[in-house]
Design a protein around this motif. Structure first.
Motif, PDB file in Angstrom:
ATOM      1  N   UNK A 502       1.310  -1.018  -0.185  1.00 37.84           N
ATOM      2  CA  UNK A 502      -0.050   0.070  -0.039  1.00 37.84           C
ATOM      3  C   UNK A 502       0.579   1.245  -0.218  1.00 37.84           C
ATOM      4  N   UNK A 503       0.835   2.020  -1.124  1.00 42.90           N
ATOM      5  CA  UNK A 503       1.325   3.053  -0.782  1.00 42.90           C
ATOM      6  C   UNK A 503       1.037   4.126  -0.420  1.00 42.90           C
ATOM      7  N   UNK A 504       1.087   5.239   0.531  1.00 46.08           N
ATOM      8  CA  UNK A 504       0.653   5.807   1.319  1.00 46.08           C
ATOM      9  C   UNK A 504       1.262   7.449   1.418  1.00 46.08           C
ATOM     10  N   UNK A 505       0.711   8.318   0.605  1.00 45.38           N
ATOM     11  CA  UNK A 505       2.411   9.247   0.158  1.00 45.38           C
ATOM     12  C   UNK A 505       1.020  10.651   0.963  1.00 45.38           C
ATOM     13  N   UNK A 506       1.457  12.173   1.460  1.00 43.14           N
ATOM     14  CA  UNK A 506       1.056  13.204   1.671  1.00 43.14           C
ATOM     15  C   UNK A 506       0.828  13.886  -0.010  1.00 43.14           C
ATOM     16  N   UNK A 507       1.535  12.969  -1.075  1.00 44.60           N
ATOM     17  CA  UNK A 507       1.627  14.114  -1.931  1.00 44.60           C
ATOM     18  C   UNK A 507       0.008  13.566  -2.575  1.00 44.60           C
ATOM     19  N   UNK A 508       0.143  14.450  -3.989  1.00 43.30           N
ATOM     20  CA  UNK A 508      -1.476  14.406  -4.851  1.00 43.30           C
ATOM     21  C   UNK A 508      -2.037  13.148  -5.191  1.00 43.30           C
ATOM     22  N   UNK A 509      -2.968  12.438  -4.440  1.00 45.13           N
ATOM     23  CA  UNK A 509      -2.768  10.815  -4.787  1.00 45.13           C
ATOM     24  C   UNK A 509      -3.101  10.887  -6.585  1.00 45.13           C
ATOM     25  N   UNK A 510      -3.198  11.442  -7.516  1.00 44.23           N
ATOM     26  CA  UNK A 510      -3.050  10.623  -9.142  1.00 44.23           C
ATOM     27  C   UNK A 510      -1.941  11.049  -9.312  1.00 44.23           C
ATOM     28  N   UNK A 511      -0.546  12.133  -8.385  1.00 43.22           N
ATOM     29  CA  UNK A 511       0.845  11.515  -9.128  1.00 43.22           C
ATOM     30  C   UNK A 511       1.233  10.417  -8.660  1.00 43.22           C
ATOM     31  N   UNK A 512       0.913  10.146  -6.981  1.00 44.52           N
ATOM     32  CA  UNK A 512       1.350   9.179  -5.947  1.00 44.52           C
ATOM     33  C   UNK A 512       1.371   7.872  -7.132  1.00 44.52           C
ATOM     34  N   UNK A 513      -0.310   7.958  -7.968  1.00 40.99           N
ATOM     35  CA  UNK A 513      -0.500   6.262  -8.338  1.00 40.99           C
ATOM     36  C   UNK A 513      -0.300   6.895  -9.951  1.00 40.99           C
ATOM     37  N   UNK A 514       0.371   7.491 -11.086  1.00 42.77           N
ATOM     38  CA  UNK A 514       0.530   7.591 -11.432  1.00 42.77           C
ATOM     39  C   UNK A 514       2.569   6.976 -11.737  1.00 42.77           C
ATOM     40  N   UNK A 515       3.284   7.636 -10.673  1.00 40.17           N
ATOM     41  CA  UNK A 515       4.448   6.589 -10.264  1.00 40.17           C
ATOM     42  C   UNK A 515       4.262   5.413  -9.504  1.00 40.17           C
ATOM     43  N   UNK A 516       3.321   4.944  -8.579  1.00 44.93           N
ATOM     44  CA  UNK A 516       3.327   3.676  -8.747  1.00 44.93           C
ATOM     45  C   UNK A 516       2.852   2.960  -9.565  1.00 44.93           C
ATOM     46  N   UNK A 517       2.218   2.917 -11.215  1.00 44.42           N
ATOM     47  CA  UNK A 517       1.412   3.029 -11.722  1.00 44.42           C
ATOM     48  C   UNK A 517       2.988   1.996 -13.093  1.00 44.42           C
ATOM     49  N   UNK A 518       3.697   3.358 -13.159  1.00 44.15           N
ATOM     50  CA  UNK A 518       5.215   3.446 -13.330  1.00 44.15           C
ATOM     51  C   UNK A 518       6.375   2.160 -12.733  1.00 44.15           C
ATOM     52  N   UNK A 519       5.995   1.720 -11.520  1.00 47.55           N
ATOM     53  CA  UNK A 519       6.424   0.967 -10.633  1.00 47.55           C
ATOM     54  C   UNK A 519       5.949  -0.872 -11.470  1.00 47.55           C
ATOM     55  N   UNK A 520       4.877  -0.804 -11.936  1.00 49.76           N
ATOM     56  CA  UNK A 520       4.720  -1.905 -11.845  1.00 49.76           C
ATOM     57  C   UNK A 520       2.918  -2.229 -10.587  1.00 49.76           C
ATOM     58  N   UNK A 521       2.994  -1.912  -9.806  1.00 47.62           N
ATOM     59  CA  UNK A 521       2.223  -2.103  -8.211  1.00 47.62           C
ATOM     60  C   UNK A 521       0.883  -1.585  -9.050  1.00 47.62           C
TER      61      UNK A 521
END
Length: 821
Positions: A502-521
């Motif tokens: 589970x990626x839990x971040x203070x950053x914008x949710x869409x931005x965090x999702x894009x980063x996680x998507x690039x990493x294959x989560x």
């Protein structure tokens, strides 16, 4: 708030002077060298011994002075008195085992102590007007100590200077809200800075400090508080209860009922008691953990609490902070965009469409001045400082440091003409009102994995609680994050092992999702804004089970999310490197901090990755699984011996016959079927997923195996008593019973050694060869009093063992069927 001179002085310490600024001497220069020397001479030093491991004396004492060493020591002395020496071999085995345990733990201590020095907090003090980073133990009374975001307060003190200083004291008081500190107010050791900066003078050092004892205990390398060790302790407690009545029953039956000589009765009693003790189980557990610590230490992984290795192996949910975990700490400015007043769209900097070069330069000067206003910039602000250095023409009159709870920072600036303006820099979706038409365009940038900050002009003063209300958006700073190259493989490993990330971040949710998507989560396509999460734990746990990526999470929410997952029975690990992760790291089952993270995160985490490599986590999981899986294997071996020893003692007492074995026989059998094999099996690779209920799982196999083994040995003993007669009959009976016991115990070993590899097969065969050598070597026959007489009874012993082997196979398969993994 502090004046600009103090802020600029802080900049010089943080990483160099900004261009065009004048650095002034700090307002409080601190102690002189002579004053420091005087306090050291008077013992006014922060001398609390912070160490990651037990002392050498504690290690020796813990390994030597154990309950079972005391029992075995007494029995060994008794055998030395009544003789012969070969019946006391078990005493020498215990000495060897204890020595191995001490050596291995000392190796682990050396590794941990070396790593602890690398990861030790080094506060910044002022002495003779000069800043210097020193070890925590070097702080003396009245030292002036500087603080910045993420710094841990190492001693008690009184605030001298503040620059928006906010301190979290929740680890001490339980109060979740940060406390704004003003000059003259106290600070307590064990708290940490969440925003702003400042300096304080040390008023209590060493053991007088509020949290000194707590910090010392929390940072110790421990061998307790784990399911594995508590389960073994419970087993040993049961064994102790059984030993006393069994010993009394054996000695009374041999002396009174059978009328054996006292020395013979004592030897048979000792033979019945010693194998009941799983003496090597605790040793092998400690050795397995210690070797795991050494292995992880080679990868720059500091295990601050030993059970953390076991705990991470049991984790089924790992919560990851994006910044510093999935991404590297640094960022780069990829674009500066103005928010056009006419169209409201987003247009590239320098295109000449909506602003002149003068306006471009103005915004860059604002950003440069904002960067210079923070003495300890975070990664986002550092990227801005690198791209837009201050030109020295602007002066900061008031600053508002970044806070994870606020999601923005700010400053009041005087430009070269003396005009004063107030600026905020932070999250667009926090500073802009909900439904603002610009947010859609910002979401497009976030969807590309970019981080976006809004530069806005405020109409209110910085100390106004609603300073962010009604701001005028001016420009967007687009930041590109650096992904960790090892993160995709690590996430893939967790997915393969059944651990949900589970990626839990203070950053914008869409931005965090894009980063996680690039990493294959998996699940990164549906990020969740944490501001929409329900407050109730049960409803939050449901949402957490469904989602994989969560953005705009506050520090308190991170803590609540960990608790919600735990309420569903999950074992939760939390990784992070910033002050906003501290509360969640503390409450998680396992906290993992990056070595480059804040002092506060390193202080509360059980595992610190000193090389900042997220890729080290699979190694920690693998070590934990190796320890748990292998100790479960060898515990079954040890407890099978305990069960059949108790059963044999009960049977001979009920049947009023001599105990079939001497201590030397069971020492030989224990060494070949348990001691030596267990040592190799405990250290072997093992990728089985850790499962709970250690004691229950071990006893499911150990009890039926022990009963079958004990009944087989006793059946052969009864057959031998009926077959042999005359002088030397007892020795022949014992030899036949020993053969059956060895063969049956070897079959238990053969089952536990599965799945077979070449070295496991070689290990089992080597143990069988060792027993065969004893049987065919004349002087070993005499030494161990083992001599097979005739052919009928030895082959009968083999036949009984064969039947027992079949029963063992049936029983183990039935247990596997009823209780699948």
């Amino acid at each position: 708030m502090t004046d600009r001179a103090r802020t600029e002085a802080g900049n010089a310490e943080a990483g160099g002077e900004p261009a065009g600024t004048t650095v002034h001497a700090p307002a409080h220069p601190g102690l002189t060298a002579a004053e420091v020397a005087q306090r050291v001479a008077e013992g006014e030093v922060n001398d609390v011994p912070v160490r990651s491991s037990r002392s050498t004396a504690e290690i020796i004492r813990a390994n030597v002075f154990t309950r079972f060493n005391a029992i075995i020591g007494v029995l060994f002395v008794i055998i030395l008195i009544v003789g012969p020496l070969q019946d006391g071999l078990f005493g020498f085995v215990i000495v060897a085992n204890t020595g191995i345990g001490i050596v291995q733990e000392l190796r682990a201590k050396k590794t941990l102590d070396n790593l602890a020095v690398i990861g030790e907090a080094r506060p910044t003090v002022r002495r003779d007007g000069v800043r210097a980073r020193i070890p925590t133990a070097g702080v003396v009374l009245d030292d002036v100590i500087e603080l910045g975001p993420g710094d841990k307060v190492v001693v008690d003190g009184e605030v001298l200077e503040t620059d928006g200083l906010e301190i979290d004291e929740s680890l001490l008081t339980g109060e979740a809200d940060p406390v704004v500190k003003k000059p003259g107010e106290p600070v307590m050791s064990g708290s940490f800075v969440v925003a702003g900066g400042g300096a304080f003078t040390a008023t209590k050092v060493g053991r007088q400090a509020y949290a000194a004892q707590l910090a010392e205990e929390a940072s110790r390398f421990t061998l307790v508080h784990s399911e594995l060790r508590s389960g073994i302790s419970r087993i040993l407690k049961y064994v102790t209860w059984m030993m006393i009545p069994t010993a009394l029953g054996l000695i009374l039956s041999h002396l009174l009922t059978l009328g054996l000589p006292a020395d013979e009765a004592i030897r048979r009693m000792v033979a019945g008691i010693v194998p009941m003790i799983p003496e090597g189980l605790v040793l092998l557990t400690s050795v397995a953990f210690a070797i795991g610590v050494v292995r992880l230490g080679r990868q720059q992984c500091l295990v601050q609490e030993l059970p953390a290795i076991e705990g991470l192996a049991r984790v089924d949910v790992v919560c990851l902070d994006k910044t510093g975990t999935l991404t590297e700490g640094g960022m780069d400015v990829s674009a500066l965009r103005v928010i056009g007043s006419a169209s409201g769209g987003l247009e590239e900097s320098g295109d000449g469409a909506e602003r002149s070069e003068r306006e471009d330069a103005y915004i860059e000067r604002v950003l440069g001045a904002l960067g210079a206003s923070d003495p300890r910039p975070n990664a986002s602000l550092q990227a801005i400082i690198d791209a837009y250095p201050a030109d020295g023409g602007w002066r900061c009159t008031q600053s508002l440091p970044f806070s994870s709870a606020r999601k923005y920072s700010g400053a009041s600036l005087d430009d070269a003409d003396g005009a004063r303006t107030t600026w905020l820099l932070g999250a667009p979706d926090v500073l802009l009102p909900a439904g603002d038409h610009r947010l859609a365009d910002i979401d497009d940038l976030n969807a590309q994995g970019l981080r976006v900050l809004l530069l806005a002009r405020a109409e209110r003063e910085l100390d106004d609680p609603e300073v962010a209300r009604g701001v005028r958006p001016t420009a967007l700073v687009v930041l590109e994050q650096r992904l960790r190259t090892e993160a995709p493989d690590t996430l893939r490993y967790f997915a393969e092992q059944g651990v949900r990330a589970k990626v839990i971040s203070g950053d914008n949710a869409v931005s965090v999702g894009a980063v996680a998507g690039k990493l294959g989560l998996p699940g990164s396509h549906a990020p969740v804004d944490a501001r929409s999460l329900p407050a109730r734990a049960e409803a939050m746990a449901t949402a957490l089970d469904r989602g994989a990526v969560f953005g705009r999470v506050t520090p308190q929410q991170k803590r609540d999310m960990v608790a919600a997952l735990q309420s569903r029975g999950h074992t939760v690990a939390m990784t992070g490197d910033g002050v906003n992760d501290v509360l969640a790291l503390k409450d998680a089952d396992i906290g993992v901090a990056m070595g480059s993270g804040s002092e506060a995160t390193r202080a509360v985490a059980q595992i610190v990755l000193l090389n900042n490599s997220f890729a080290a986590l699979p190694s920690v999981v693998a070590e934990g699984r190796r320890v748990i899986g292998n100790i479960t294997r060898v515990a079954t071996l040890f407890l099978t011996k305990t069960v059949y020893s108790v059963l044999l003692a009960i049977l001979v007492a009920c049947c009023r016959i001599p105990y079939p074995y001497l201590p030397r026989h069971l020492t030989l059998l224990s060494t070949l079927t348990i001691g030596v094999p267990a040592f190799f099996l405990a250290l072997a690779p093992n990728k089985e997923r850790a499962r709970p209920h250690f004691v229950r799982r071990v006893m499911r196999y150990a009890i039926p195996s022990g009963i079958i083994t004990g009944l087989a040995a006793f059946a052969t003993y009864l057959l031998a008593r009926a077959h042999y007669s005359g002088p030397g009959a007892l020795s022949a009976e014992t030899s036949a019973a020993t053969l059956t016991l060895f063969l049956t115990a070897m079959w238990v070993l053969a089952i536990i050694a599965r799945p077979y590899t070449w070295w496991r097969i070689a290990l089992v065969l080597a143990m069988g060869l060792g027993f065969l050598i004893v049987l065919v070597t004349p002087w070993l026959q005499d030494f161990f009093d083992l001599r097979l007489v005739g052919t009928t009874m030895p082959w009968a012993a083999v036949a009984v063992a064969a039947v027992a082997a079949v029963l063992l196979e049936i029983t183990w398969r039935e247990v596997d069927r009823r209780f699948p993994a």
